[in-house]
Enzyme design. Structure first.
Site, PDB file in Angstrom:
ATOM      1  N   HIS A  15     -50.594 -67.950  57.621  1.00 23.26           N
ATOM      2  CA  HIS A  15     -49.298 -67.597  57.026  1.00 23.26           C
ATOM      3  C   HIS A  15     -48.406 -66.924  58.073  1.00 23.26           C
ATOM      4  CE1 HIS A  15     -51.529 -67.272  52.979  1.00 23.26           C
ATOM      5  NE2 HIS A  15     -50.686 -68.282  52.849  1.00 23.26           N
ATOM      6  N   ARG A  32     -51.412 -77.939  56.620  1.00 20.84           N
ATOM      7  CA  ARG A  32     -52.737 -77.954  57.244  1.00 20.84           C
ATOM      8  C   ARG A  32     -53.346 -79.340  57.239  1.00 20.84           C
ATOM      9  NH1 ARG A  32     -54.999 -73.611  53.188  1.00 20.84           N
ATOM     10  NH2 ARG A  32     -53.926 -75.166  51.976  1.00 20.84           N
ATOM     11  N   SER A  59     -56.186 -68.682  51.751  1.00 21.58           N
ATOM     12  CA  SER A  59     -56.479 -67.400  51.103  1.00 21.58           C
ATOM     13  C   SER A  59     -57.744 -67.488  50.260  1.00 21.58           C
ATOM     14  CB  SER A  59     -55.299 -66.956  50.229  1.00 21.58           C
ATOM     15  OG  SER A  59     -54.155 -66.732  51.013  1.00 21.58           O
ATOM     16  N   LYS A  67     -51.808 -65.867  36.399  1.00 22.03           N
ATOM     17  CA  LYS A  67     -52.859 -65.856  37.405  1.00 22.03           C
ATOM     18  C   LYS A  67     -53.271 -64.424  37.706  1.00 22.03           C
ATOM     19  CE  LYS A  67     -52.815 -69.692  40.523  1.00 22.03           C
ATOM     20  NZ  LYS A  67     -52.422 -70.155  41.858  1.00 22.03           N
TER      21      LYS A  67
END
Length: 160
Positions: free
Chosen positions: A17, A90, A127, A41
């Site tokens: 990040h 990614r 993460s 969440k």
């Protein structure tokens, strides 16, 4: 002024990040690192904790500010005069998802998206994976900023 937003959950922020944030800060006059609020969440860290860690890890970047948002990102962009979204890629699966988001955001508001290829050193870092490896005692110190490493170890110790 050219403004961009780097949105994410940042639960927690990783060196991947930060790589994107640093690179975006060289391309825009102001970069807003925006933590998305999703009440459905349950994160490992509260939104406030994430904001604090991000402020600490981006303190050396004078044109970066940290904020949070809820709802549609394009509404946040409109309210804050932000013309671009920056995201890191990614993998091909990231590209597929982010391309659809970019096209939807442009259709809804005209906001452009800059998809940046990640630094290969962080191509496998997420993460979720960092949290999972840390929970099993794996070494993730080189994958996250020092403040995140310290707080992640403490949080996991609290949870036993």
């Amino acid at each position: 002024m050219r403004r961009a937003v780097c949105p994410g959950s940042y639960d927690p922020a990783t060196n991947g990040h930060l790589d994107i944030i640093h690179r975006a800060s060289k391309l825009f006059d102001e970069v807003v690192v925006a933590v998305g609020i999703n009440k459905s969440k349950k994160g490992l860290f509260t939104v406030e904790e994430r904001l604090d860690m991000l402020r600490e890890t981006t303190a050396d970047l004078p044109n970066v500010r940290v904020d949070s948002w809820h709802g549609l990102l394009v509404d946040y962009c409109r309210e804050n005069d932000i013309a671009a979204v920056t995201k890191g890629l990614r993998s091909v699966s990231d590209f597929d998802y982010e391309l659809q988001m970019a096209q939807m955001n442009r259709e809804l508001s005209g906001v452009e998206t800059l998809l940046m290829a990640n630094n290969p050193a962080y191509g496998f870092v997420s993460s979720s994976l960092v949290k999972e490896v840390a929970a099993f005692g794996g070494d993730i110190e080189h994958l996250v900023p020092p403040v995140v490493f310290t707080r992640l170890k403490a949080r996991l110790a609290e949870r036993g």
